[in-house]
Scaffold this motif. Structure first.
Motif, short mmCIF file in Angstrom:
data_model
loop_
_atom_site.label_atom_id
_atom_site.label_comp_id
_atom_site.label_asym_id
_atom_site.label_seq_id
_atom_site.Cartn_x
_atom_site.Cartn_y
_atom_site.Cartn_z
N THR A 100 0.83 -1.21 0.00
CA THR A 100 0.00 0.00 0.00
C THR A 100 0.86 1.26 0.00
N ILE A 101 1.94 1.22 0.78
CA ILE A 101 2.86 2.37 0.80
C ILE A 101 3.52 2.54 -0.58
N TYR A 106 4.80 6.30 -2.07
CA TYR A 106 5.51 6.88 -0.90
C TYR A 106 5.04 8.29 -0.57
N ARG A 107 3.74 8.47 -0.64
CA ARG A 107 3.21 9.78 -0.24
C ARG A 107 2.14 9.61 0.85
N SER A 108 2.24 8.49 1.58
CA SER A 108 1.33 8.33 2.72
C SER A 108 2.15 8.02 3.97
N ARG A 109 1.48 8.04 5.11
CA ARG A 109 2.17 7.84 6.39
C ARG A 109 2.33 6.37 6.70
N GLU A 110 3.52 5.98 7.09
CA GLU A 110 3.76 4.59 7.47
C GLU A 110 2.79 4.14 8.57
N GLY A 111 2.66 4.97 9.60
CA GLY A 111 1.86 4.58 10.77
C GLY A 111 0.41 4.31 10.40
N ASN A 112 -0.19 5.21 9.61
CA ASN A 112 -1.59 5.02 9.22
C ASN A 112 -1.77 3.76 8.39
N VAL A 113 -0.86 3.58 7.45
CA VAL A 113 -1.02 2.47 6.51
C VAL A 113 -0.83 1.13 7.23
N HIS A 114 0.11 1.10 8.17
CA HIS A 114 0.29 -0.16 8.90
C HIS A 114 -0.94 -0.49 9.73
N ARG A 115 -1.52 0.53 10.33
CA ARG A 115 -2.75 0.29 11.10
C ARG A 115 -3.86 -0.24 10.19
N PHE A 430 -7.66 12.29 3.59
CA PHE A 430 -6.56 12.14 2.63
C PHE A 430 -5.64 10.99 3.02
N SER A 431 -5.94 10.26 4.10
CA SER A 431 -4.85 9.71 4.87
C SER A 431 -4.07 8.51 4.35
N ASP A 432 -4.70 7.52 3.75
CA ASP A 432 -3.98 6.23 3.67
C ASP A 432 -3.45 5.82 2.30
N HIS A 433 -3.90 6.47 1.25
CA HIS A 433 -3.56 5.95 -0.08
C HIS A 433 -2.46 6.71 -0.78
N TYR A 606 6.29 15.21 1.23
CA TYR A 606 5.42 15.81 2.26
C TYR A 606 3.96 15.75 1.83
N VAL A 607 3.09 15.94 2.81
CA VAL A 607 1.67 16.08 2.54
C VAL A 607 1.39 17.57 2.37
N SER A 608 0.69 17.93 1.32
CA SER A 608 0.29 19.34 1.16
C SER A 608 -1.02 19.54 1.91
N ALA A 609 -1.04 20.47 2.81
CA ALA A 609 -2.28 20.76 3.54
C ALA A 609 -2.60 22.24 3.34
#
Lengths: 639, 249
Positions: A100-101, A106-115, A430-433, A606-609
């Protein structure tokens, strides 16, 4: 302002477990003192509403459709991923995380995706317990298939109607809580504003779509579960009613919008048939497991499906198999889409010129028509219904279409936006993909957020809040209601010359041409100007007939399109800023010598917010650096 | 193609409705039926007239939101949803009559839009397995023979559009209700509440004012998801068995 992702410290595999322990709990007897608003009843919304009500919270749920069962999650066809490793083929939580990462470029968070990968296994258990009729083997156990480029078989499915069956499962859980009196369900009701009190999200303003009544609802927290914004393109695979309004109004009240330019163009959709086209229909990607994608080696304009058999093998270009021998027709969606565009740009498209063949002749020869029918019967029927062509006799024609938006409201690890008390779940966040979603992962994320994340994380916020309910007589609610009423009045009062659909179509074409499958700085700058002009024209020249105190579908559309007109510009801003190619975002200026997408990790990891600054003001970019402690960033290669 | 559309127009629930006729030129065979109405509606808006209100959403035959009684048949001449019906199913020069679903438990809201919330209330009465989130067994601990799983799936594909009710001269909802009852009656997950479920759902169905089954199979003939009338037979069996042995309801 620094964005706190709140990813817990510690080894990847322990983060969620530890975090769950560290989250504050609300005493069972006190849960009934808290009210939670859930907007949207798709997989994320329905599962969240049901699960929170089961815990004891008072839930008010809202959907614009006539029943929560109709939310667009229902249209998902292919399946849902889970790291069960039932097939003994080497799958694991870590592999699903890694795929998934990587798939997200490689534009998502490791922590979120692992969860997400961790809780994926619970989702399947939950759905089976609810009576969701997944496909099974003769021994009675669950069946799996490989899906969308995965090299393991981890996708659970229910014929071509997985989204429907999962949604009906969540709907049934929601119904049980409605019957219990723990969920107050508001059908045909649309959220038109978020209400902030003392810097916290404390309620929403809604319009009842039958009576036109504008109402205020207060709560201790608000969950936006309203799906994606693909309809900014006018033509997409989204339902006609799918819209960004709830998320956008929240954005205008302070919630940052994350990675708006990350949109997914799905490779296997039925091509456009004419100007009357109102939406595009997706054919499940599972078709690529057995279908072979090709165009003629030399341009044959207007080639029909029924003439395809007459083209000898030597004159066919199976371009995905040729360019990507190891993944072949199963390359990820962005790669498949872009390559279809390239061959059509070269003039080798079939049919209208904007189509490629998806051919089952070899599969039918190999497995027999009966086997193919058992696997894809309903999809073949649907194709025949829409196009009038029989895909058992000649190849399907497909072309890419906007399908999913990876961007959405920025949320932290707890799924809370930067606005306290405002959460975003499912496609709405926006979080996981990352920059590209893998097939069969949307259903997984929607249900993960609703069943297994929010029930834990919301308690941590509510535990720190007073039980006290706030009255909708407060000035904050009155003001928000006045604003909503004012806007409705303004839309009805313009009485211009163009219909809402006309203006929406113009916006969609601009987005598709300049902010679609491939983007350039010059094109994006053109698009920005065009959108600004179109938005100005909208507010001067739109014609919305009918009144406000009645069912008025033109008024509903007008409000949604007005928001798309603003979102469109932000998507272009984001695409302009990100001068790298990654996932579904392809900047022509950034490609490898072979023409593949080239990331710039040192500049854009980075994530653009984006922060809203007022009407017609340039939005301000905030960056959340992405930290990779476990995976090594590599250039995706599917050769 | 040229088409004449005869459409039911009704301002709201309490107003009296009437048919209105609209000629439409330039209809393409590739248009879906709803796209044809979109085109008409856009032309009405341009003239400052109110467009025809109709329910629709996914436009791919799965959400169950679209309805329409076309030339005397729910969802028109094909056994599909209205959104999947295309103009190639009609003849050039044809007059097409479009009405809302006609059934007392589906009151008209406006034009072609009806209120189907009675369906939701039937599901709320018992259309679920009472499990909370979490704490459920591993998915493969509940083996289900493929034949049973497939049959339960056939029942589970109901989209809740209401064509069965619209097709029935008694406005019976038994095909809709029996599809859900059957899904759970067949699956092991549904066994615990098997009796109470059917009792509660049938009671709610009656309370909403739906009629009894006519045995004419009109529902089966029109169901876009091909739900079989054998579901109704199963529901009747389930219901009588529950009545004999259950003390609930």
């Amino acid at each position: 302002m620094k964005l706190e992702s709140k990813i817990p410290e510690g080894p990847l595999g322990e983060k969620w477990t530890k975090h769950k322990f560290n989250l504050k709990l609300v005493n069972p007897a006190n849960k009934r003192k808290y009210d939670v608003i859930v907007v949207g009843t798709g997989l994320a919304g329905a599962s969240a509403a049901a699960s929170l009500a089961e815990l004891g919270y008072n839930v008010k749920a809202f959907c614009f459709q006539d029943s929560p069962r109709r939310a667009h999650s229902i249209a998902a066809q292919g399946g849902i991923n889970a790291a069960k490793n039932y097939q003994n083929d080497g799958d694991s939580v870590y592999r699903l995380f890694y795929d998934t990462i990587k798939g997200g470029d490689y534009r998502s968070r490791e922590g979120n995706v692992h969860r997400l990968a961790e809780v994926s296994v619970n989702i399947i258990d939950q759905c089976v317990a609810q009576g969701v009729p997944f496909a099974r083997e003769y021994g009675g156990l669950l069946s799996n298939r490989s899906f969308g480029g995965a090299q393991v078989s981890r996708t659970f499915y229910a014929r071509g109607q997985t989204g429907q069956q999962l949604l009906l499962g969540a709907y049934s859980a929601l119904n049980r809580q409605i019957a219990n009196g723990k969920v107050e369900m508001h059908n045909r009701t649309e959220m038109l504003d978020l209400v902030m009190v003392d810097g916290k999200a404390r309620g929403i303003i809604t319009r009842h779509l039958i009576t036109g009544k504008i109402e205020a609802h207060s709560a201790h927290a608000v969950l936006v579960c309203t799906g994606g914004y693909g309809n900014v393109f006018f033509l997409s695979t989204n339902a006609k009613g799918s819209n960004v309004t709830a998320a956008w109004r929240a954005h205008k009240k302070g919630a940052f919008f994350g990675n708006p330019c990350f949109t997914q163009i799905h490779p296997t959709c039925i091509p456009v048939s004419g100007d009357h086209q109102s939406k595009l229909t997706l054919m499940s990607e599972s078709l690529r497991n057995d279908g072979r994608v090709w165009v003629p080696k030399n341009a044959k304009p207007g080639l029909k499906a029924m003439e395809a058999a007459g083209i000898p093998e030597s004159e066919r270009d199976y371009f995905l198999e040729r360019k990507y021998p190891s993944f072949g027709n199963l390359v990820p969606r962005d790669v498949a889409s872009r390559n279809a565009k390239y061959v059509c740009d070269e003039g080798r498209g079939v049919g209208s010129g904007l189509a490629v063949f998806l051919d089952f002749a070899d599969a039918i020869k190999r497995d027999g028509e009966k086997t193919i029918e058992a696997k894809y019967g309903n999809l073949f029927d649907m194709y025949k219904q829409i196009t009038g062509d029989n895909p058992y006799k000649g190849p399907m024609m497909i072309y890419p279409a906007v399908h999913y938006t990876m961007g959405g409201l920025w949320v932290d690890y707890n799924l809370m936006t930067n606005v306290p008390g405002l959460y975003a779940l499912g496609e709405a966040n926006f979080s996981d993909h990352g920059a590209n979603r893998l097939g069969a992962s949307a259903l997984m994320q929607g249900l993960a957020d609703g069943y297994f994340v929010i029930p834990y994380t919301i308690g941590d916020y509510l535990a720190g809040m007073s039980y006290e309910k706030i009255s909708t007589d407060r000035p904050e609610f009155k003001e928000a209601m006045e604003n909503v009423n004012g806007r409705v009045g303004k839309l009805l009062g313009i009485k211009g010359k163009k219909t809402v659909d006309q203006l929406h179509r113009e916006l969609g074409l601009t987005m598709w041409d300049y902010c679609g499958m491939s983007r350039t700085e010059e094109g994006l700058k053109t698009a920005k100007k065009k959108i600004q002009e179109l938005r100005a024209e909208f507010w001067e020249n739109v014609n919305v007939v009918g009144g406000s105190g009645e069912l008025n579908q033109e008024l509903e559309k007008a409000g949604r399109v007005a928001d798309f007109m603003e979102l469109g510009e932000l998507m272009v801003d984001d695409a302009l800023n990100r001068s790298e190619s990654c996932g579904g975002h392809f900047r022509e200026e950034s490609q490898t010598p072979e023409g593949e997408a080239k990331r710039k990790d040192d500049e854009f990891s980075y994530v653009s917010a984006w922060e809203y600054k007022g009407d017609n003001q340039q939005e301000v970019l905030h960056k959340e650096e992405l930290i990779f402690e476990n995976v090594k960033l590599t250039q995706r290669s599917y050769k | 193609m040229k088409i004449t559309l005869k459409v039911w127009r009704q301002k709201d629930k309490n107003s009296k409705g009437a048919f209105k006729t609209y000629p439409i030129d330039d209809v393409s065979q590739d248009m879906s039926f709803l796209e044809m109405i979109d085109v008409l509606n856009e032309s009405l808006v341009k003239k400052g007239e109110e467009p025809i209100a109709f329910d629709h959403d996914c436009r791919e035959g799965i959400c169950g939101m679209c309805s329409l009684y076309i030339n005397g048949r729910p969802h028109g001449p094909l056994q599909t949803t209205t959104c999947q019906l295309h103009m190639r199913s009609f003849k050039d020069g044809e007059t097409i009559t479009v009405e809302p679903w006609r059934a007392k438990p589906f009151p008209i809201v406006k034009d072609l839009v009806v209120d189907r919330s009675s369906f939701d209330r039937i599901q709320q009465a018992g259309g679920y397995v009472s499990v909370n989130t979490g704490g459920v067994p591993d998915a493969n601990e509940i083996p289900i023979p493929k034949r049973i799983a497939d049959e339960a799936f056939d029942s589970a594909t109901c989209i809740g559009c209401g064509a069965c009710v619209a097709a029935c001269k008694n406005a019976s909802a038994m095909l809709f209700v029996s599809a859900k009852v059957s899904q759970f009656a067949m699956l092991p997950q549904g066994q615990v509440e098997r009796k109470t479920r059917v009792e509660k759902m049938v009671a709610q169905m009656d309370e909403e004012g739906f009629g009894a089954c006519t045995n004419t199979k009109a529902c089966e003939a029109e169901c876009p998801k091909e739900i079989k009338i054998t579901n109704i037979a199963r529901m009747n069996r389930e219901y009588f068995a529950a009545m004999m042995s259950s003390t609930n309801v």
